[in-house]
Design an enzyme around this catalytic site. Structure first.
Site, short mmCIF file in Angstrom:
data_model
loop_
_atom_site.label_atom_id
_atom_site.label_comp_id
_atom_site.label_asym_id
_atom_site.label_seq_id
_atom_site.Cartn_x
_atom_site.Cartn_y
_atom_site.Cartn_z
N MET A 79 0.82 -1.20 0.00
CA MET A 79 0.00 0.00 0.00
C MET A 79 0.86 1.27 0.00
O MET A 79 2.07 1.22 0.21
CB MET A 79 -0.93 -0.01 1.22
CG MET A 79 -1.89 -1.18 1.24
SD MET A 79 -2.95 -1.21 2.70
CE MET A 79 -4.01 0.20 2.40
N HIS A 80 0.20 2.40 -0.26
CA HIS A 80 0.72 3.76 -0.05
C HIS A 80 1.74 4.25 -1.07
O HIS A 80 2.04 5.45 -1.10
CB HIS A 80 1.36 3.90 1.34
CG HIS A 80 0.55 3.38 2.47
ND1 HIS A 80 -0.75 3.78 2.70
CD2 HIS A 80 0.85 2.49 3.45
CE1 HIS A 80 -1.20 3.16 3.78
NE2 HIS A 80 -0.26 2.38 4.25
N ASP A 236 -2.67 -5.12 0.53
CA ASP A 236 -2.13 -6.39 1.01
C ASP A 236 -2.81 -6.89 2.27
O ASP A 236 -3.15 -8.08 2.39
CB ASP A 236 -0.62 -6.30 1.20
CG ASP A 236 -0.16 -5.09 2.00
OD1 ASP A 236 -1.01 -4.37 2.56
OD2 ASP A 236 1.07 -4.88 2.07
#
Length: 493
Positions: A79-80, A236
């Site tokens: 992520m991110h 995830d």
């Protein structure tokens, strides 16, 4: 129905073929992280694609019939990360990853009262999230920022390579700080604060929704009978939740991967931003979740293995002949800073209370305990948000260690369960979401439990006292922390 799950992780890509709930085959390809400056963490998206190609090439060679019969593909992803594309879809710079700490100074801009960031997103501004990364790029790489046509999370970029569609699911989008998490839609206010608009964002879907099909060129290359449907997929951790059946309010798991996550599924949006708790959308419609996150969980053991020159398996095997904890020394696992509960990108880890008698086994045990104590902090942070955990499943590579699993159970005071396929949780969840998108049903049962770890009364009491003393070490580490320098990167060629 056979489906394929692709998990784009930080340390590698994993592919998993699923027939019903039976895993037919897996393939993995490693990835490396570039750290051009202290506190920075980047990857080249083309490396993600090359790793994906290697995984699919392997499955095509070893399981051609099963791969040909795939009807749906689901994606899970780290992520991110900020993946920036120009108008011609070329990548403008290396992706700034989730564990990159350079944008700590930019977080203050997002906490301006007029933005209502915590009310809209359920989260404080943290350097790991996507939005402050874009503010950093705008400040330090203005030429790059001026050319941005698309901002994608890692798996959204991989989806575009596979299907030609710009799409993101709700769970992954929750980690950008641009999503109105309660309403499950992009926030024009928060995007505008970063100089962006919805036109630069991917279309939003739920994780079980179909989002297009695999490109014809890839259908031909890997020998699919027909173009598989692409599912919305999940970030995830949400994919891991689907993989372990954490799809009802109150379900919980501990993920002991590169990062560490303590997850609790919730029926509604339940933020507790002041304690560093993440409140995100689940990958499934009508569900949300809370997470406590540490940035270096199994990564701490991997670092210790690199430092000692001894592989992780041997370090853990050595503990079979060592006394159980608590260890006579301490370890702080803040190798990349901390999220829950401290939200501190500058603090760093280390050992303390070493003596001339300290042995390697003592320090290895301290690494396991330091990570477990950080999970205990996350458990306490979730409790402040009204979430009381009673048991949890284990997933991630670190959860294969019985020693570490028992330490976690003792420190958390919770029964923990090793489950079938726990090391494949994210890819498994992605394949399950693919099955739903392809019309194969949306039942997400819990995997079979292989072994349970109950907290030992005496050890739990010792760890309870030790955790109280360990918590005091954060203040010491904070006092000597060096502020991260904000140095512009070299402009890409």
């Amino acid at each position: 129905m056979i489906t394929l799950g692709l998990d784009l992780g930080t340390s590698g890509v994993k592919a998993l073929l699923l027939d019903g709930d039976a895993t037919l085959a897996t393939a993995t390809a490693p990835l490396s992280v570039q750290r051009p400056q202290p506190g920075w963490s980047e990857q080249d998206p083309e490396d993600w694609w090359r790793a994906t190609e290697r995984c699919l090439d392997e499955l095509a060679a070893t399981h051609p019939r099963a791969l040909a019969a795939v009807r749906g593909i689901g994606l899970s992803g780290q992520m991110h990360g900020a993946t920036l594309l120009d108008a011609g879809h070329a990548v403008l710079r290396p992706c700034i990853l989730w564990n990159d700490a350079r944008s700590g100074a930019q977080c203050a801009e997002l906490e301006a009262p007029t933005l209502n960031l915590r009310r809209l997103t359920g989260n404080p501004a943290m350097a790991g999230f996507t939005a402050p990364k874009l503010l950093w790029v705008r400040e330090h790489e203005p030429e790059v920022f001026s050319r941005i046509a698309r901002v994608l999370l890692p798996k959204a970029w991989l989806r575009w390579k596979l299907s030609g569609e710009f799409v993101e699911d709700m769970s992954d989008a929750s980690g950008t700080l641009w999503l109105d998490v309660a309403e499950r839609r992009w926030s024009p206010l928060l995007l505008a604060a970063c100089g962006l608009s919805e036109a630069q964002m991917p279309r939003l879907v739920e994780g079980t929704e179909p989002t297009g099909q695999l490109r014809a060129e890839w259908v031909q290359r890997w020998g699919f009978d027909q173009a598989p449907v692409m599912a919305g997929g999940a970030g995830d951790n949400a994919a891991g939740a689907v993989g372990v059946g954490a799809v009802h309010a109150g379900d919980a798991f501990v993920s002991l991967g590169t990062s560490g996550v303590l997850w609790a599924t919730t029926a509604g949006f339940a933020p507790a931003a002041s304690h560093g708790v993440h409140a995100f959308c689940h990958a499934l419609p009508g569900l949300w979740h809370q997470m406590g996150v540490q940035l270096s969980a199994a990564a701490s053991l991997a670092w210790w293995a690199r430092t000692t020159g001894v592989n992780e398996a041997r370090l853990l095997d050595e503990l079979d002949h060592a006394d159980p904890g608590p260890a006579p020394c301490w370890f702080l696992p803040y190798l990349n800073g901390d999220r829950t509960p401290h939200n501190d990108s500058a603090v760093r880890g280390g050992f303390l209370q070493l003596s001339a008698d300290t042995e390697r086994t003592d320090m290895t045990q301290a690494v396991l305990e330091g990570v477990a104590f950080a999970f205990r902090d996350a458990r306490d942070a979730l409790a402040t948000a009204g979430t009381e955990l009673h048991e949890a499943d284990l997933l991630g590579g670190g959860a294969r260690s019985a020693r570490w699993s028992q330490v976690l159970a003792d420190v958390l005071g919770l029964p923990l369960h090793q489950i079938e396929g726990g090391e494949h949780g994210c890819a498994l969840g992605a394949a399950r979401l693919a099955r739903a998108a392809a019309g194969g049903g949306s039942t997400f049962d819990k995997p079979r439990r292989l072994r349970s770890f109950e907290p030992g009364r005496e050890r739990a009491a010792l760890y309870d006292e030790a955790h109280g003393r360990w918590q005091a070490l954060y203040g010491m580490a904070r006092q000597v922390a060096t502020p991260l320098q904000t140095i512009p990167s070299a402009m890409p060629a």
